[in-house]
Write an enzyme that holds these catalytic residues in place. Sequence first.
Site, PDB file in Angstrom:
ATOM      1  CE1 TYR A 156      -3.903   2.218   0.596  1.00  0.00           C
ATOM      2  CE2 TYR A 156      -2.695   3.094   2.466  1.00  0.00           C
ATOM      3  CZ  TYR A 156      -3.760   3.166   1.586  1.00  0.00           C
ATOM      4  OH  TYR A 156      -4.673   4.180   1.696  1.00  0.00           O
TER       5      TYR A 156
HETATM    6  N1  LIG Z   1     -10.157   5.612   4.452  1.00  0.00           N
HETATM    7  C1  LIG Z   1      -8.937   6.005   4.777  1.00  0.00           C
HETATM    8  O1  LIG Z   1      -8.542   6.067   5.950  1.00  0.00           O
HETATM    9  C2  LIG Z   1      -7.980   6.452   3.670  1.00  0.00           C
HETATM   10  C3  LIG Z   1      -6.832   7.157   4.034  1.00  0.00           C
HETATM   11  C4  LIG Z   1      -5.957   7.568   3.043  1.00  0.00           C
HETATM   12  C5  LIG Z   1      -6.225   7.269   1.710  1.00  0.00           C
HETATM   13  N2  LIG Z   1      -7.339   6.566   1.394  1.00  0.00           N
HETATM   14  C6  LIG Z   1      -7.567   6.278  -0.032  1.00  0.00           C
HETATM   15  O2  LIG Z   1      -8.792   6.882  -0.397  1.00  0.00           O
HETATM   16  C7  LIG Z   1      -9.310   6.218  -1.570  1.00  0.00           C
HETATM   17  C8  LIG Z   1     -10.778   5.918  -1.327  1.00  0.00           C
HETATM   18  O3  LIG Z   1     -10.875   4.991  -0.270  1.00  0.00           O
HETATM   19  P1  LIG Z   1     -12.089   4.957   0.752  1.00  0.00           P
HETATM   20  O4  LIG Z   1     -11.510   5.078   2.113  1.00  0.00           O
HETATM   21  O5  LIG Z   1     -13.164   5.881   0.318  1.00  0.00           O
HETATM   22  O6  LIG Z   1     -12.500   3.416   0.599  1.00  0.00           O
HETATM   23  P2  LIG Z   1     -13.818   2.682   0.092  1.00  0.00           P
HETATM   24  O7  LIG Z   1     -15.015   3.251   0.758  1.00  0.00           O
HETATM   25  O8  LIG Z   1     -13.536   1.225   0.203  1.00  0.00           O
HETATM   26  O9  LIG Z   1     -13.850   3.082  -1.437  1.00  0.00           O
HETATM   27  C9  LIG Z   1     -12.961   2.521  -2.358  1.00  0.00           C
HETATM   28  C10 LIG Z   1     -13.529   2.739  -3.730  1.00  0.00           C
HETATM   29  O10 LIG Z   1     -12.601   2.230  -4.702  1.00  0.00           O
HETATM   30  C11 LIG Z   1     -13.305   1.395  -5.591  1.00  0.00           C
HETATM   31  N3  LIG Z   1     -12.399   0.383  -6.129  1.00  0.00           N
HETATM   32  C12 LIG Z   1     -11.548  -0.416  -5.456  1.00  0.00           C
HETATM   33  N4  LIG Z   1     -10.874  -1.215  -6.298  1.00  0.00           N
HETATM   34  C13 LIG Z   1     -11.330  -0.904  -7.539  1.00  0.00           C
HETATM   35  C14 LIG Z   1     -11.033  -1.390  -8.842  1.00  0.00           C
HETATM   36  N5  LIG Z   1     -10.113  -2.338  -9.051  1.00  0.00           N
HETATM   37  N6  LIG Z   1     -11.689  -0.848  -9.899  1.00  0.00           N
HETATM   38  C15 LIG Z   1     -12.615   0.120  -9.715  1.00  0.00           C
HETATM   39  N7  LIG Z   1     -12.934   0.621  -8.507  1.00  0.00           N
HETATM   40  C16 LIG Z   1     -12.298   0.098  -7.430  1.00  0.00           C
HETATM   41  C17 LIG Z   1     -14.451   0.817  -4.782  1.00  0.00           C
HETATM   42  O11 LIG Z   1     -15.522   0.460  -5.613  1.00  0.00           O
HETATM   43  P3  LIG Z   1     -16.145  -1.008  -5.689  1.00  0.00           P
HETATM   44  O12 LIG Z   1     -16.094  -1.584  -4.296  1.00  0.00           O
HETATM   45  O13 LIG Z   1     -17.531  -0.770  -6.203  1.00  0.00           O
HETATM   46  O14 LIG Z   1     -15.266  -1.705  -6.653  1.00  0.00           O
HETATM   47  C18 LIG Z   1     -14.838   2.010  -3.930  1.00  0.00           C
HETATM   48  O15 LIG Z   1     -15.724   2.852  -4.621  1.00  0.00           O
HETATM   49  C19 LIG Z   1      -8.447   4.975  -1.748  1.00  0.00           C
HETATM   50  O16 LIG Z   1      -7.520   5.200  -2.791  1.00  0.00           O
HETATM   51  C20 LIG Z   1      -7.736   4.833  -0.419  1.00  0.00           C
HETATM   52  O17 LIG Z   1      -6.506   4.163  -0.533  1.00  0.00           O
HETATM   53  C21 LIG Z   1      -8.242   6.167   2.335  1.00  0.00           C
END
Ligand SMILES: NC(=O)c1ccc[n+]([C@@H]2O[C@H](COP(=O)([O-])OP(=O)(O)OC[C@H]3O[C@@H](n4cnc5c(N)ncnc54)[C@H](OP(=O)(O)O)[C@@H]3O)[C@@H](O)[C@H]2O)c1
Length: 255
Positions: A156
């Site tokens: 990651y």
């Molecule tokens: N939450 C945190 O603490 C945090 C902190 C720093 C950075 N981030 C980053 O923020 C971004 C959003 O994450 P989130 O926290 O909002 O998580 P989340 O609620 O799990 O959302 C992740 C999104 O990515 C999509 N996704 C995952 N793999 C995919 C693929 N192969 N093709 C197309 N879509 C895909 C999922 O859609 P489907 O499930 O419909 O495929 C979902 O809409 C990510 O890049 C994550 O690494 C999150």
Amino acid sequence: MTLLNDKIAIITGASSGIGRAAAKLFAREGAKLVVNGRRQDALEVVVAEIEAEGGQAIAISGDVRDEALQASLVETAVSRFGGLDIAFNNAGIIGDMAPVAGLALEGWRETIETNLTAAFLGAKHQSAAIGNRGGSLIFTSTFVGHTAGMPGMAAYAASKAGLIGFVQVLAAELGRQNIRVNALLPGGTDTPASITNAPDATPEVLAFVEGLHALKRMAQPEEIANAALFLASDMSSFVTGTAMLADGGVSISRT
Ligand SMILES: NC(=O)c1ccc[n+]([C@@H]2O[C@H](COP(=O)([O-])OP(=O)(O)OC[C@H]3O[C@@H](n4cnc5c(N)ncnc54)[C@H](OP(=O)(O)O)[C@@H]3O)[C@@H](O)[C@H]2O)c1
């Protein structure tokens, strides 16, 4: 006057969490959207919510690792709305968590391909479509691997830190076309992907993660969407090539 009046935007990872919050916010700010995730049903809920507020969005489900899917997101923006101005490349996974010695190559590759290679594929097609009309490309990175080494998160961290280097080169390549390119680095955010929402998460895990932040809490997805809106809009007209933290002080807090 709204901040994204008549702008055309792609948002990946829009079926959940940060991307979902950004889709609703960008639409409220006047953008016409192509939204992506793998789950069509979840995307259609987001589109229905946007349309209920008078916005416009089209759901295209598929895997961001698929170049044909990335091309189709751009083609849809151009054919249905007339062009492309903004892409929030936000889809991502934490992926397999294990010490490096125990991390399988397959798990490493899945995380790198989803978080980093897919960003390259998106940027390739998005930048060609934006051309000389100017625009903004945003990539969701993280503080992990930038200001914090967290055990078990090697793939990651490498994928997300890789995005920061990618953004610097892309910003330098596209600056003359007035295409701005930035990485957005959230802190811990209350979404389904957060380890604090894992099935085995305890109140102690939540308290630990909250305590890492100077603000002593996690972000709501809407707060990260606000930061993405800044990068997407002309409010950030002289901001490019950055790794912008919106992390509640997790990077600087030692208390
Ligand atoms: N939450 C945190 O603490 C945090 C902190 C720093 C950075 N981030 C980053 O923020 C971004 C959003 O994450 P989130 O926290 O909002 O998580 P989340 O609620 O799990 O959302 C992740 C999104 O990515 C999509 N996704 C995952 N793999 C995919 C693929 N192969 N093709 C197309 N879509 C895909 C999922 O859609 P489907 O499930 O419909 O495929 C979902 O809409 C990510 O890049 C994550 O690494 C999150």
